[in-house]
Design a protein around this motif. Structure first.
Motif, PDB file in Angstrom:
ATOM      1  N   SER A  16      -1.099  -0.485  -0.111  1.00  0.00           N
ATOM      2  CA  SER A  16       0.226   0.513  -1.263  1.00  0.00           C
ATOM      3  C   SER A  16      -0.812   1.708  -0.361  1.00  0.00           C
ATOM      4  O   SER A  16       0.222   2.314  -0.399  1.00  0.00           O
ATOM      5  CB  SER A  16      -0.943   0.123  -2.430  1.00  0.00           C
ATOM      6  N   ILE A  17      -1.151   2.484   0.407  1.00  0.00           N
ATOM      7  CA  ILE A  17      -1.863   3.651   0.874  1.00  0.00           C
ATOM      8  C   ILE A  17      -1.299   3.406   1.866  1.00  0.00           C
ATOM      9  O   ILE A  17      -0.561   4.944   2.954  1.00  0.00           O
ATOM     10  CB  ILE A  17      -3.372   3.502   1.108  1.00  0.00           C
ATOM     11  N   ALA A  18      -0.967   2.380   2.703  1.00  0.00           N
ATOM     12  CA  ALA A  18      -0.040   2.802   4.173  1.00  0.00           C
ATOM     13  C   ALA A  18       1.777   2.390   4.044  1.00  0.00           C
ATOM     14  O   ALA A  18       2.165   3.971   5.105  1.00  0.00           O
ATOM     15  CB  ALA A  18      -0.308   1.637   5.015  1.00  0.00           C
ATOM     16  N   ALA A  19       2.014   2.584   2.839  1.00  0.00           N
ATOM     17  CA  ALA A  19       3.011   2.372   2.179  1.00  0.00           C
ATOM     18  C   ALA A  19       3.646   3.818   1.892  1.00  0.00           C
ATOM     19  O   ALA A  19       4.449   4.300   2.201  1.00  0.00           O
ATOM     20  CB  ALA A  19       3.928   1.303   1.054  1.00  0.00           C
ATOM     21  N   ALA A  20       2.554   4.080   1.043  1.00  0.00           N
ATOM     22  CA  ALA A  20       2.946   5.960   0.914  1.00  0.00           C
ATOM     23  C   ALA A  20       3.250   7.395   1.831  1.00  0.00           C
ATOM     24  O   ALA A  20       3.355   7.727   2.048  1.00  0.00           O
ATOM     25  CB  ALA A  20       1.502   6.142  -0.389  1.00  0.00           C
ATOM     26  N   ASP A  21       1.833   6.469   2.609  1.00  0.00           N
ATOM     27  CA  ASP A  21       1.970   6.802   4.361  1.00  0.00           C
ATOM     28  C   ASP A  21       2.929   6.720   4.941  1.00  0.00           C
ATOM     29  O   ASP A  21       3.596   8.339   5.891  1.00  0.00           O
ATOM     30  CB  ASP A  21       1.117   6.764   5.426  1.00  0.00           C
ATOM     31  N   HIS A  22       4.175   6.013   4.857  1.00  0.00           N
ATOM     32  CA  HIS A  22       5.511   5.877   5.628  1.00  0.00           C
ATOM     33  C   HIS A  22       6.529   5.959   4.705  1.00  0.00           C
ATOM     34  O   HIS A  22       8.011   5.565   4.882  1.00  0.00           O
ATOM     35  CB  HIS A  22       5.366   4.850   6.311  1.00  0.00           C
ATOM     36  N   GLY A  23       6.216   6.501   3.255  1.00  0.00           N
ATOM     37  CA  GLY A  23       7.522   6.724   2.487  1.00  0.00           C
ATOM     38  C   GLY A  23       7.586   5.688   1.932  1.00  0.00           C
ATOM     39  O   GLY A  23       9.194   5.552   1.093  1.00  0.00           O
ATOM     40  N   HIS A  24       7.828   5.065   1.522  1.00  0.00           N
ATOM     41  CA  HIS A  24       7.782   3.460   0.445  1.00  0.00           C
ATOM     42  C   HIS A  24       7.208   3.710  -0.147  1.00  0.00           C
ATOM     43  O   HIS A  24       6.085   3.111  -0.689  1.00  0.00           O
ATOM     44  CB  HIS A  24       7.846   1.888   1.076  1.00  0.00           C
ATOM     45  N   HIS A  25       7.655   4.670  -1.571  1.00  0.00           N
ATOM     46  CA  HIS A  25       6.602   4.889  -2.653  1.00  0.00           C
ATOM     47  C   HIS A  25       7.420   3.372  -3.654  1.00  0.00           C
ATOM     48  O   HIS A  25       6.202   3.480  -4.415  1.00  0.00           O
ATOM     49  CB  HIS A  25       7.429   6.265  -3.416  1.00  0.00           C
ATOM     50  N   VAL A  26       8.286   3.042  -3.656  1.00  0.00           N
ATOM     51  CA  VAL A  26       8.241   1.991  -4.418  1.00  0.00           C
ATOM     52  C   VAL A  26       7.312   0.758  -4.402  1.00  0.00           C
ATOM     53  O   VAL A  26       6.640   0.649  -5.552  1.00  0.00           O
ATOM     54  CB  VAL A  26       9.884   1.702  -4.354  1.00  0.00           C
ATOM     55  N   ILE A  27       7.378   0.514  -3.017  1.00  0.00           N
ATOM     56  CA  ILE A  27       6.094  -0.202  -2.482  1.00  0.00           C
ATOM     57  C   ILE A  27       5.438   0.341  -3.019  1.00  0.00           C
ATOM     58  O   ILE A  27       3.651  -0.459  -3.477  1.00  0.00           O
ATOM     59  CB  ILE A  27       6.797  -0.752  -0.925  1.00  0.00           C
ATOM     60  N   SER A  28       4.173   1.916  -2.331  1.00  0.00           N
ATOM     61  CA  SER A  28       3.764   1.802  -2.511  1.00  0.00           C
ATOM     62  C   SER A  28       2.748   1.957  -4.232  1.00  0.00           C
ATOM     63  O   SER A  28       1.903   1.196  -4.753  1.00  0.00           O
ATOM     64  CB  SER A  28       3.476   2.850  -2.118  1.00  0.00           C
ATOM     65  N   ASP A  29       3.604   2.131  -5.463  1.00  0.00           N
ATOM     66  CA  ASP A  29       3.227   2.163  -6.552  1.00  0.00           C
ATOM     67  C   ASP A  29       3.074   0.925  -7.180  1.00  0.00           C
ATOM     68  O   ASP A  29       2.660   0.660  -8.112  1.00  0.00           O
ATOM     69  CB  ASP A  29       4.539   2.794  -7.197  1.00  0.00           C
ATOM     70  N   GLY A  30       4.173   0.006  -7.012  1.00  0.00           N
ATOM     71  CA  GLY A  30       3.948  -1.265  -7.103  1.00  0.00           C
ATOM     72  C   GLY A  30       2.608  -1.903  -6.987  1.00  0.00           C
ATOM     73  O   GLY A  30       2.024  -2.332  -7.638  1.00  0.00           O
ATOM     74  N   LEU A  31       2.083  -1.730  -5.317  1.00  0.00           N
ATOM     75  CA  LEU A  31       0.911  -1.897  -5.784  1.00  0.00           C
ATOM     76  C   LEU A  31      -0.305  -1.684  -5.425  1.00  0.00           C
ATOM     77  O   LEU A  31      -1.161  -2.241  -5.875  1.00  0.00           O
ATOM     78  CB  LEU A  31       0.648  -2.483  -3.772  1.00  0.00           C
ATOM     79  N   GLY A  32      -0.070  -0.035  -6.138  1.00  0.00           N
ATOM     80  CA  GLY A  32      -1.067   0.799  -6.297  1.00  0.00           C
ATOM     81  C   GLY A  32      -1.785  -0.103  -7.701  1.00  0.00           C
ATOM     82  O   GLY A  32      -2.355  -0.250  -8.539  1.00  0.00           O
ATOM     83  N   VAL A  33      -0.314  -1.003  -8.201  1.00  0.00           N
ATOM     84  CA  VAL A  33      -0.603  -0.572  -9.792  1.00  0.00           C
ATOM     85  C   VAL A  33      -1.235  -2.165 -10.115  1.00  0.00           C
ATOM     86  O   VAL A  33      -1.906  -2.522 -10.588  1.00  0.00           O
ATOM     87  CB  VAL A  33       0.980  -1.213 -11.157  1.00  0.00           C
ATOM     88  N   LEU A  34      -0.618  -3.248  -9.275  1.00  0.00           N
ATOM     89  CA  LEU A  34      -1.262  -4.597  -8.661  1.00  0.00           C
ATOM     90  C   LEU A  34      -2.482  -4.465  -8.777  1.00  0.00           C
ATOM     91  O   LEU A  34      -3.565  -4.790  -9.302  1.00  0.00           O
ATOM     92  CB  LEU A  34      -1.216  -5.474  -7.613  1.00  0.00           C
ATOM     93  N   ALA A  35      -2.812  -3.366  -7.608  1.00  0.00           N
ATOM     94  CA  ALA A  35      -4.920  -3.254  -7.215  1.00  0.00           C
ATOM     95  C   ALA A  35      -5.462  -2.468  -8.061  1.00  0.00           C
ATOM     96  O   ALA A  35      -6.889  -3.218  -8.815  1.00  0.00           O
ATOM     97  CB  ALA A  35      -4.708  -2.391  -6.466  1.00  0.00           C
ATOM     98  N   ALA A  36      -5.055  -1.627  -9.149  1.00  0.00           N
ATOM     99  CA  ALA A  36      -5.833  -1.599 -10.447  1.00  0.00           C
ATOM    100  C   ALA A  36      -6.221  -2.424 -10.920  1.00  0.00           C
ATOM    101  O   ALA A  36      -7.439  -3.024 -11.787  1.00  0.00           O
ATOM    102  CB  ALA A  36      -5.000   0.319 -10.876  1.00  0.00           C
TER     103      ALA A  36
END
Length: 325
Positions: A16-36
């Motif tokens: 999720s953090i790696a996705a945010a680093d490269h501007g893939h915010h939809v992927i990042s947010d989805g994975l962030g919710v799953l991780a939490a």
């Protein structure tokens, strides 16, 4: 529930953090919710499961694998750094758990014999180093929020300790590998933590270099570049033994240990991107982006395999329409 179950949260959070680093915010947010959500669910499952049969914390292997919880809290802390309450809650939880597990690990190591440690050492034994580096990152983030310089110094101490633990565990792992003559049948996906342990140490060093001044900043920069170089050097031999291992008939059967391969890939992407920013080596950004997609693809495959296996196990335990299995 296995003691290293929180590796799934580690892997999901860092991708999720790696996705945010490269501007893939939809992927990042989805994975962030799953991780939490995954952390909360696994804590609940662990409370129920371990209340009936607790892990054997006198076993070194069990103790080191429990450090996945420390690392999971640290990764989620980094992902949700903007939420002050989460930062402090997960930070204190990670620090408390690290202290308890650290004391148990030292006790278990002292009580064990050299040959027993060598025969048992696996890639997962780098998890105490990973958790310690993760806690160092958390301390740097807390130092930024509070302006407490003492927290930055504590982060440096934790970072140095993480690398010392990494060196000790790597020595044990390599001693076992050479004793077994590098038998590919002994390879497991968690061997990738040999690379991941240095990747997260690189990320911790980058954070320290960003906030430190003077000679401390210079030393952190030099060590960070060194850890990134060695982490990169681990990739070819890990690929080599991984490919050899994959030829075995049962090698690709899903097991929770596969999450231990996804996490290092995601961490390497994040560490490489941060190193690119700190060093000015623009080519590393491209490498980081490529590795992110590899990590995300690996995450998707492992997640799908895990869900498939869970579904199969659930069907095996459900009664038939006539009340019979």
């Amino acid at each position: 529930m296995k003691p290293d179950a929180f590796a799934a949260v580690m892997a999901t959070g860092i991708v999720s953090i790696a996705a945010a680093d490269h501007g893939h915010h939809v992927i990042s947010d989805g994975l962030g919710v799953l991780a939490a959500a995954g952390l909360v669910i696994l804590v609940a499952v662990a409370a129920i499961s371990w209340s009936k049969q607790s892990p054997d914390v006198t076993d070194v292997d069990v103790t080191v694998r429990l450090f996945t919880f420390v690392a999971a809290c640290a990764v989620l802390d980094s992902r949700f750094i903007s939420i002050r309450g989460v930062l402090w809650t997960l930070g204190l939880l990670a620090a408390t758990t690290w202290l308890v597990l650290g004391m148990l690990l030292v006790r278990n190591l002292v009580r064990s014999r050299w040959h027993e440690l060598r025969e048992s050492a696996r890639g997962a034994w780098e998890l105490p180093s990973v958790g310690t580096s993760g806690l160092a990152i958390v301390m740097v983030m807390l130092a930024r929020h509070t302006d407490w310089y003492a927290l930055l110094i504590a982060a440096v101490a934790m970072w140095v300790l993480a690398m010392a633990v990494y060196a000790a565990m790597t020595w044990l792992i390599l001693a076992r590998a050479f004793a077994a003559r590098l038998d590919p049948n002994g390879f497991e996906p968690d061997a990738w933590i040999l690379m991941g342990g240095l990747a997260i140490a690189t990320l911790a060093g980058d954070h320290i270099h960003h906030d430190a001044t003077g000679r401390l900043a210079e030393a952190a920069w030099l060590v960070t570049v060194g850890t990134w170089v060695v982490a990169t050097a681990w990739i070819p031999p890990l690929l080599y033994f991984g490919v050899r291992h994959a030829r075995r008939p049962d090698a690709l059967r899903f097991a929770g240990v596969w999450w231990a391969m996804v996490f290092p890939l995601g961490m390497y992407s994040v560490a490489t991107d941060t190193t690119s920013a700190e060093t000015g080596w623009a080519a590393l950004t491209t490498i980081s982006h490529v590795v992110f997609w590899i990590a995300f693809g690996s995450w998707a495959i492992v997640a799908a395999a895990g869900l498939s296996r869970l579904g199969s196990q659930t069907r095996l335990h459900l009664p038939s329409r006539h009340g019979l299995k």
